[in-house]
Design an enzyme around this catalytic site. Structure first.
Site, PDB file in Angstrom:
ATOM      1  N   CYS A   2      -3.022   1.472   0.908  1.00  8.87           N
ATOM      2  CA  CYS A   2      -3.103   0.211   1.640  1.00  8.87           C
ATOM      3  C   CYS A   2      -1.970  -0.670   1.125  1.00  8.87           C
ATOM      4  O   CYS A   2      -2.006  -1.130  -0.015  1.00  8.87           O
ATOM      5  CB  CYS A   2      -4.447  -0.475   1.422  1.00  8.87           C
ATOM      6  N   GLU A 103      -1.586   0.613   8.668  1.00 10.40           N
ATOM      7  CA  GLU A 103      -1.186   1.893   8.118  1.00 10.40           C
ATOM      8  C   GLU A 103      -0.163   2.528   9.050  1.00 10.40           C
ATOM      9  O   GLU A 103      -0.186   2.291  10.258  1.00 10.40           O
ATOM     10  CB  GLU A 103      -2.392   2.809   7.928  1.00 10.40           C
TER      11      GLU A 103
END
Length: 222
Positions: A2, A103
């Site tokens: 992340c 992402e």
């Protein structure tokens, strides 16, 4: 992994959702949060306060700040194997406030950014760890944090092989902050979030640069 996320709800909405008040002037909405920024976090030592803490963990034992690795993520599966993370799991846990994350999916045409959020679009908390580093020259204490990641759920698996730990509900958030809950129970909270309660969509490459920090990065790609 992340490496970017968003915190777009107004301060009052975050305070109501997490039953805590900002300890200082709240930051404006963040549409492209990046490492090294100060972002809203709730520490287990002060669960009634939302603090702005720098993203990128600097352990308290570090001597040379310039050479510190500053990890932005910590793998849930190996927390107990690394002494520095094992200690933080026992003593210094945090809620990292957010309402989505980004992402990048590897494709034949390059990396494609996706925005991932709850289907309800409500704010949530990542499970995080934090620590404090003391500047021995100035006496300044600098808190920092990292976000815990885990295996992907079925929504995330086609996009990336990791995902951040989204704590599933208020009970899990309170348990994560609770020092009376044992390390084994804390570890059990670090699971992939239920895929059916999440959604994702492709966004513009504008999000590739942290300099683009405005609502335009949330717009679905054409």
């Amino acid at each position: 992994m992340c490496g970017r996320y968003t915190v777009t709800p107004p301060a009052a909405a975050l305070e109501a959702r997490f039953e805590a008040s900002f300890a200082e002037s709240p930051a404006p909405p963040t549409y492209n949060a990046a490492p090294s920024q100060r972002l809203p976090v709730i520490l287990n030592t002060d669960p009634g306060r939302i603090r702005l803490v720098q993203w990128g963990l600097v352990p308290g034992w570090v001597r040379d700040l310039q050479k510190a690795p500053r990890p932005i993520n910590a793998r849930a599966e190996t927390l107990s194997e690394k002494p520095s993370f094992r200690t933080l799991l026992q003593r210094r846990r945090a809620l990292v406030l957010a309402d989505s994350f980004y992402e990048w999916q590897a494709t034949d045409h390059g990396k494609v950014p996706h925005r991932i959020l709850l289907a309800s679009e409500e704010p949530f908390a990542f499970a995080g760890l934090w620590d404090e580093w003391l500047d021995r020259e100035t006496g300044e204490v600098k808190p920092t944090f990292t976000i815990i990641t885990t295996a992907p759920n079925s929504l995330m698996a086609p996009i990336h092989n990791r995902m951040p730990v989204l704590l599933p509900d208020r009970a899990a958030e309170l348990a994560w902050l609770d020092d009376a809950v044992g390390a084994a129970a804390h570890q059990q909270l670090l699971q992939p979030h239920t895929a059916r309660t999440m959604r994702e969509y492709v966004v513009s490459p504008l999000v590739n640069s942290p300099a683009h920090n405005d609502p335009s990065v949330l717009v679905p790609a054409a």
